[in-house]
Design a protein around this motif. Structure first.
Motif, short mmCIF file in Angstrom:
data_model
loop_
_atom_site.label_atom_id
_atom_site.label_comp_id
_atom_site.label_asym_id
_atom_site.label_seq_id
_atom_site.Cartn_x
_atom_site.Cartn_y
_atom_site.Cartn_z
N THR A 4 -7.82 -3.16 2.69
CA THR A 4 -6.61 -3.97 2.51
C THR A 4 -6.61 -5.19 3.40
O THR A 4 -6.34 -6.31 2.95
CB THR A 4 -5.37 -3.11 2.80
OG1 THR A 4 -5.31 -2.04 1.85
CG2 THR A 4 -4.10 -3.93 2.70
N SER A 52 -2.09 -2.04 -3.75
CA SER A 52 -3.41 -1.48 -3.47
C SER A 52 -3.24 -0.02 -3.09
O SER A 52 -2.50 0.30 -2.16
CB SER A 52 -4.08 -2.25 -2.32
OG SER A 52 -5.32 -1.66 -1.98
N CYS A 53 -3.92 0.87 -3.81
CA CYS A 53 -3.77 2.30 -3.55
C CYS A 53 -5.11 3.00 -3.75
O CYS A 53 -6.04 2.43 -4.33
CB CYS A 53 -2.73 2.90 -4.49
SG CYS A 53 -3.13 2.80 -6.25
N ASP A 84 0.88 -1.16 0.00
CA ASP A 84 0.00 0.00 0.00
C ASP A 84 0.92 1.21 0.00
O ASP A 84 1.54 1.52 1.02
CB ASP A 84 -0.90 0.00 1.23
CG ASP A 84 -1.92 1.13 1.20
OD1 ASP A 84 -1.68 2.14 0.51
OD2 ASP A 84 -2.95 1.02 1.88
#
Length: 339
Positions: free
Chosen positions: A278, A207-208, A183
């Protein structure tokens, strides 16, 4: 606190995966959360409607995963003092193991989080012992890993002057049996290229949020940014671009972008929503769900989280299933979480 605490805690419990754990190479710190009508103008002031002291940072990801049955380890640094004691107590309460010895003579850091009436949050962070990783810490983390573990990395740590090079070197030495998740966080544009590049090269998933996607690709459009980031990372790395109430864009490794709608809710606090997403995604992958079902479940977990006050508000299995109320992927989640 020394070494691994209670290894295998929770093994055999309902909903517990049979293999693999979440190992967080991030920072668990204390959050001073202040609810304000709006941020004051520069040089101004405002009165807080409510103030709370909670553990946050990487703790939010760990709790989101742990509440959905995934064994979890905190592999970040921690200090000596009241903030460090609070962090360790909260980790223990959630059944999260601690890998590293505490650092003497420096307390764990803290973050001031302003949450406005629209649910948006703004941060200012003071670094502490969590920003003092060493090569000895890295060796201890490598020794603690098991086959099937999932390693989560935060861009916050990569942006820290001391931690960044240590983490980049550690990630490059992770065994092939570990899946690596990044992240990039709001400081992604402050991570040195020589630190970020080897981490991106080793990642299985990134994952952003939309802002971070724009910083990484230069594109404002969520679909375009997800596609461009996937192309940059290559066919072995998947992408999740979180789009708040619009859900997320999922690009499986080597696949095409797929939009997975979110759930419309009344948000009261967006602090920790990305962490809930997340942590849920990792937990559901750990339960054996396919990536689409895991991302749909993560969308629901994030939507649930923003309806609660506090940064660590990810759902339990029962809460997540009730919140889905029969919507996809309820059947898959129900089967996986009740094994």
């Amino acid at each position: 606190m020394s070494g691994l605490v209670n290894p295998g805690a929770g093994d055999g419990a309902p909903g517990e995966p049979t293999r693999g754990r979440l190992v967080l190479l991030g920072n668990a710190i204390v959050d001073l959360v202040m609810r304000v009508p709006a941020l004051p103008e520069r040089g101004g002031d405002t009165l807080s409607q409510d103030t709370a002291l909670t553990t946050g940072g990487g703790f939010n990801v760990l709790t989101a995963a742990r509440r959905l049955g995934l064994p979890a380890l905190y592999a970040g640094a921690h200090g000596t003092g009241p903030f460090a004691d609070r962090v360790r107590a909260d980790l223990a309460r959630e059944g999260i193991e601690v890998v590293l010895d505490q650092i003497a003579e420096e307390d764990t850091g803290f973050c001031v989080a302003f949450v406005d009436d629209g649910g948006e949050r703004t941060f200012a962070t003071s670094l502490g012992a969590e920003a003092r990783l060493t090569e000895a810490h890295a060796e201890a983390v490598l020794a603690a890993l098991r086959p099937g573990d999932m390693v989560q990395i935060s861009g916050y740590g990569l942006a820290y002057p001391v931690n960044g090079p240590v983490l980049a070197s550690l990630v490059a030495r992770l065994p092939e049996h570990t899946r690596v998740f990044l992240d990039p966080g709001p400081l992604v544009d402050q991570i040195p290229r020589e630190v970020l590049a080897p981490v991106l090269a080793r990642c299985d998933w990134v994952s952003c949020n939309q802002r971070e996607g724009r910083l990484l690709t230069g594109l404002d459009d969520a679909h375009g940014a997800a596609a461009a980031l996937a192309a940059r990372l290559g066919p072995r790395t998947g992408v999740l671009l979180r789009a708040d109430a619009d859900g997320c864009w999922l690009v499986p490794p080597g696949g095409e972008p797929l939009h997975l709608p979110g759930r419309r809710v009344t948000a009261v606090d967006s602090n920790g929503a990305g962490d809930a997403h997340t942590g849920a995604f990792l937990a559901l992958l750990g339960h054996g769900l396919d990536v689409v079902a895991a991302a749909q479940g993560a969308n629901a977990a994030a939507a649930f989280a923003v309806t609660r006050h506090g940064p660590a508000t990810g759902p339990t299995p029962g809460e997540l299933l009730r919140f889905l109320d029969g919507d996809p992927p309820t059947a898959q989640l129900s089967s996986a979480l009740r094994r």
